[in-house]
Motif scaffolding. Structure first.
Motif, PDB file in Angstrom:
ATOM      1  N   PHE A 407       0.832  -1.203   0.000  1.00  0.00           N
ATOM      2  CA  PHE A 407       0.000   0.000   0.000  1.00  0.00           C
ATOM      3  C   PHE A 407       0.865   1.251   0.000  1.00  0.00           C
ATOM      4  O   PHE A 407       1.806   1.373   0.804  1.00  0.00           O
ATOM      5  CB  PHE A 407      -0.887   0.041   1.254  1.00  0.00           C
ATOM      6  N   TRP A 408       0.522   2.191  -0.887  1.00  0.00           N
ATOM      7  CA  TRP A 408       1.042   3.549  -0.768  1.00  0.00           C
ATOM      8  C   TRP A 408      -0.124   4.421  -0.321  1.00  0.00           C
ATOM      9  O   TRP A 408      -1.100   4.588  -1.047  1.00  0.00           O
ATOM     10  CB  TRP A 408       1.629   4.086  -2.072  1.00  0.00           C
ATOM     11  N   VAL A 409      -0.021   4.940   0.907  1.00  0.00           N
ATOM     12  CA  VAL A 409      -1.090   5.747   1.490  1.00  0.00           C
ATOM     13  C   VAL A 409      -0.778   7.207   1.172  1.00  0.00           C
ATOM     14  O   VAL A 409       0.200   7.761   1.688  1.00  0.00           O
ATOM     15  CB  VAL A 409      -1.188   5.519   3.009  1.00  0.00           C
ATOM     16  N   ALA A 410      -1.605   7.821   0.328  1.00  0.00           N
ATOM     17  CA  ALA A 410      -1.283   9.129  -0.238  1.00  0.00           C
ATOM     18  C   ALA A 410      -2.226  10.226   0.256  1.00  0.00           C
ATOM     19  O   ALA A 410      -3.441  10.023   0.359  1.00  0.00           O
ATOM     20  CB  ALA A 410      -1.348   9.054  -1.767  1.00  0.00           C
ATOM     21  N   ILE A 411      -1.648  11.372   0.575  1.00  0.00           N
ATOM     22  CA  ILE A 411      -2.430  12.574   0.883  1.00  0.00           C
ATOM     23  C   ILE A 411      -1.842  13.737   0.102  1.00  0.00           C
ATOM     24  O   ILE A 411      -0.705  13.686  -0.363  1.00  0.00           O
ATOM     25  CB  ILE A 411      -2.423  12.901   2.405  1.00  0.00           C
ATOM     26  N   THR A 412      -2.614  14.794  -0.029  1.00  0.00           N
ATOM     27  CA  THR A 412      -2.120  15.981  -0.723  1.00  0.00           C
ATOM     28  C   THR A 412      -1.223  16.793   0.212  1.00  0.00           C
ATOM     29  O   THR A 412      -1.238  16.606   1.432  1.00  0.00           O
ATOM     30  CB  THR A 412      -3.292  16.854  -1.183  1.00  0.00           C
ATOM     31  N   LYS A 413      -0.478  17.690  -0.381  1.00  0.00           N
ATOM     32  CA  LYS A 413       0.422  18.533   0.409  1.00  0.00           C
ATOM     33  C   LYS A 413      -0.368  19.419   1.368  1.00  0.00           C
ATOM     34  O   LYS A 413       0.062  19.662   2.508  1.00  0.00           O
ATOM     35  CB  LYS A 413       1.263  19.396  -0.537  1.00  0.00           C
TER      36      LYS A 413
END
Length: 492
Positions: A407-413
């Motif tokens: 899993f790559w858990v991604a959020i915005t800056k």
């Protein structure tokens, strides 16, 4: 390849004693120089014909040098613990740390050769093993390991004479087994397969040395001298690296479409729906990991992602569905002194789960192509070669019935900034935010490029990446639980 070892070699007792004394002194000095240098380990692989003096030579090396700083491992039949993990696992764990010498009596060569000779595997399986061995040894050499491979050879007549002599003496009779005589009957087949394997795996960074085993004095002095020369040559290099090892040309860094920016970060889940789906997927995960077929599998879940993306809270929702006796969470931080003394992948190799168990990595072996790349903790060559090494490793996991879910858990800056500020305000969350987090944030673009590269290079059919948009934590947690369940269900 073995023809050069067919010629009889003998050394008189007087000549042997004179040379032995000098060799022992020089080997002991080189060993302590290695220990003091502590920049590289030495791996000695011992293989060859039954009765050719392998065991006696290993014993003598321990006698000539300080055995406290030699790790000697004999690999026979796999134990139950070893059989429940990838075949290379027991060898990965047996590698010596920097500054030490490891003698592997029986190695990653034994099973591929024996299985092919006895007809348990086909030629294609042997070639696959040979390719994996070459990649593995190239990785060890790139990590600075000095590899010495000795193959002890006897002609067919000499082997028969040797086995009979051992069998005749009551003190050594125990060393000759029915298996030895069975293998003797197919000597020519063993020689054919062994010669092919050695020819294909004798490389510049890990060459084979063929040692005639007829005369013990010649055998001992040959191995001792070759070991001494290799040690002194490597010790003379200030960096502890093999001067003959030439890194392969680097491929250009990828500059593809930004997969993180393409994610839909607006997906949300109401709290009511979250509670309903959480119960559903935790229950499903529990049943799947208790399924009878899961006993023949193991599960590795890898969690990577930006700081404050919610990896920890997602992991807790997963472990909440599992039997605490059957899972382990491995948080990955900076390597310890013990781990720095081993190849990069060693600290991950030794944590692999047994059949029927679950291991969750909170950050993982991808640190080399992420933080180590961006922060320049390793050379460009090291992180570039890591892509191939990682894919090889994950392919081995897949062939060993490991269900690997990444899993790559991604959020915005913008979302990360919001969460950082919340952590600073809430007392029980302040421990989660550090100066390093703020410093890493300044390199957002560099990390983003590194993530895009790793997804492109390591998202394979066996181990694809699952990119999870996590601006909404509730949505992300359910998405990960659902993905995990679907992957396990498909594998079963």
């Amino acid at each position: 390849m073995f023809e050069s070892a067919e010629v009889g070699h003998s050394i008189s007792r007087e000549d042997y004693r004179a040379r032995e004394a000098l060799l022992r002194e020089a080997l002991l000095k080189a060993q302590y120089d290695l220990l003091g240098n502590a920049k590289f380990p030495v791996v000695i692989i011992i293989g060859g014909v039954d009765g050719a003096g392998k065991g006696e030579t290993v014993n003598l090396l321990n006698e000539w040098m300080d055995p406290r700083h030699i790790v000697t491992r004999a690999f026979g039949e796999m134990s139950d613990e070893e059989a429940e993990r990838p075949p290379m696992w027991r060898f990965w764990r047996g590698l010596p740390p920097k500054g030490r010498i490891g003698i592997l009596f029986g190695s990653w060569y034994t099973a591929p050769i024996v299985n092919r000779v006895t007809g348990k595997t086909k030629a294609s399986a042997l070639m696959q093993s040979i390719e994996e061995i070459r990649h593995f040894e190239q990785m060890l050499a790139a990590e600075g390991v000095l590899i010495l491979k000795f193959w002890f050879h006897l002609s067919r007549d000499e082997q028969k004479k040797r086995l009979k002599a051992l069998e005749k003496d009551p003190k050594t009779r125990w060393r000759v087994t029915d298996t030895d005589w069975q293998r003797f009957k197919i000597y020519d087949r063993f020689r054919e397969i062994s010669e092919h394997t050695l020819r294909e795996t004798s490389t510049g960074e890990a060459p084979w040395f063929i040692v005639e085993g007829t005369d013990p004095n010649y055998r001992y002095l040959t191995v001792g001298t070759l070991l001494l020369e290799a040690l002194n040559k490597r010790l003379a290099d200030k960096n502890g690296r093999a001067s003959s090892f030439k890194p392969a040309p680097l491929e250009p860094v990828l500059d593809n479409h930004n997969v993180l920016n393409a994610l839909n970060y607006k997906q949300v889940l109401t709290h009511k729906e979250y509670v309903r789906q959480l119960e559903k997927y935790q229950g499903r995960l529990n049943l799947l990991t208790r399924h009878p077929r899961f006993r023949g599998k193991s599960l590795i879940a890898v969690f990577e992602g930006q700081d404050a993306a919610g990896k920890g809270s997602s992991i807790r929702r997963i472990t909440g569905a599992l039997d605490a006796r059957h899972y382990q969470v491995i948080p990955i931080a900076a390597p310890t002194e013990e781990e720095r003394a081993q190849p990069y992948m060693w600290r991950f190799w030794r944590q692999l789960p047994r059949k029927g168990r679950v291991t969750i990595f909170d950050r993982s072996w991808y640190g080399r192509v992420l933080v180590e790349r961006v922060e320049k903790f390793c050379s460009e060559y090291d992180w570039m070669r890591a892509y191939h090494e990682i894919n090889d490793f994950e392919e081995q996991l897949g062939r060993s019935d490991v269900i690997l879910v990444k899993f790559w858990v991604a959020i915005t800056k913008e979302e990360q900034l919001k969460r950082f500020r919340e952590r600073q305000k809430i007392a029980f969350k302040q421990f989660k935010i550090t100066e390093e987090d703020w410093r890493n944030r300044k390199k957002w673009g560099d990390y983003e490029r590194a993530v895009c590269d790793l997804v492109e290079r390591t998202s394979t059919e066996i181990a694809p990446w699952n990119l999870i948009p996590a601006n909404d934590k509730l949505f992300a947690r359910i998405e990960m639980l659902k993905t995990l369940c679907n992957r396990i269900d498909k594998a079963l």
